[in-house]
Scaffold this motif. Structure first.
Motif: not given
Length: 232
Positions: A187-192, A210-212, A222-223, A229-232
């Motif tokens: 979750e922390a990685n997601y918010h970052l 990738g870290e997630i 993960t989802e 990432q799809v939005l990139l």
């Protein structure tokens, strides 16, 4: 004189008596067998007279240690039960939860009480109040699952209160802390990653996604990371 006493060795005997004197060698063996026993008894008596106070003191100390240990275990169990009852009495009332937590500072349930108060304030939009209580919760919590949740709450409260640099630093610390459970780190990685997306930093978003994905049991993060990432 019909009979007379006659002396043989150290004993007197009657002529024709069925009682006979033991042989001289048996006498010396009996005497030598008695002597060590008498010496041992004398030595033990002397030892007891000299050290009995010390022996009593050692025994008494051992009993005190046993009684003290059992007494402390009983006291600790009774106190633990009392804390649980007081926590239950506090219910869902924030003021009662705060009073309980203050009275039981350092206890795991005090941390849970602060966490509940912080959640209420966060939901109400009081991010500074939430941050204060999340920070107090972190100081008392030891179980990784709830500790990670409290640290995430504090980091997000900092972000929502306008302290972006402190919030990001807190999230990075959570993501890097291997003692926390995977969902909290994910979750922390997601918010970052979401912050990186808002800043237009696509490479950082990909790195954090990738870290997630490296984390086992990251759950829904993960989802969400894949969707970001799809939005990139």
């Amino acid at each position: 004189m019909p009979f007379s006493l006659r002396r043989t060795g150290r004993f007197f005997s009657l002529p024709g008596s069925m009682i006979t004197n033991p042989p001289a060698e048996n006498q010396s063996q009996s005497q030598s067998a008695v002597a060590p026993e008498s010496g041992f008894e004398i030595a033990m008596h002397g030892f007891w007279q000299k050290y009995r106070t010390l022996v009593f003191a050692v025994v008494a100390l051992g009993l005190l240690v046993i009684v003290g240990r059992e007494g402390w275990q009983y006291f600790a169990a009774q106190r633990e039960e009392s804390v649980r009852l007081d926590y239950a009495k506090a219910g869902d009332r924030p003021e009662q939860l705060v009073s309980f937590a203050a009275a039981n500072s350092g206890h795991e349930l005090a941390g849970v009480a602060y966490l509940r108060v912080a959640d209420t304030k966060y939901t109400a939009g009081d991010y500074r109040g939430a941050l204060e209580n999340y920070t107090k919760a972190v100081a008392s919590l030891k179980v990784p699952a709830v500790l990670g949740r409290a640290r995430l709450g504090a980091a997000l409260s900092q972000l929502n209160a306008g302290d972006k640099s402190a919030g990001e630093a807190a999230l990075k610390a959570i993501a890097a802390d291997g003692s926390l459970l995977s969902p909290a780190r994910a979750e922390a990685n997601y918010h970052l990653a979401a912050l990186a997306y808002e800043a237009g930093n696509q490479s950082e978003v990909s790195r954090l996604v990738g870290e997630i994905n490296k984390l086992d049991n990251a759950g829904i993060w993960t989802e969400r990371a894949a969707a970001l990432q799809v939005l990139l």
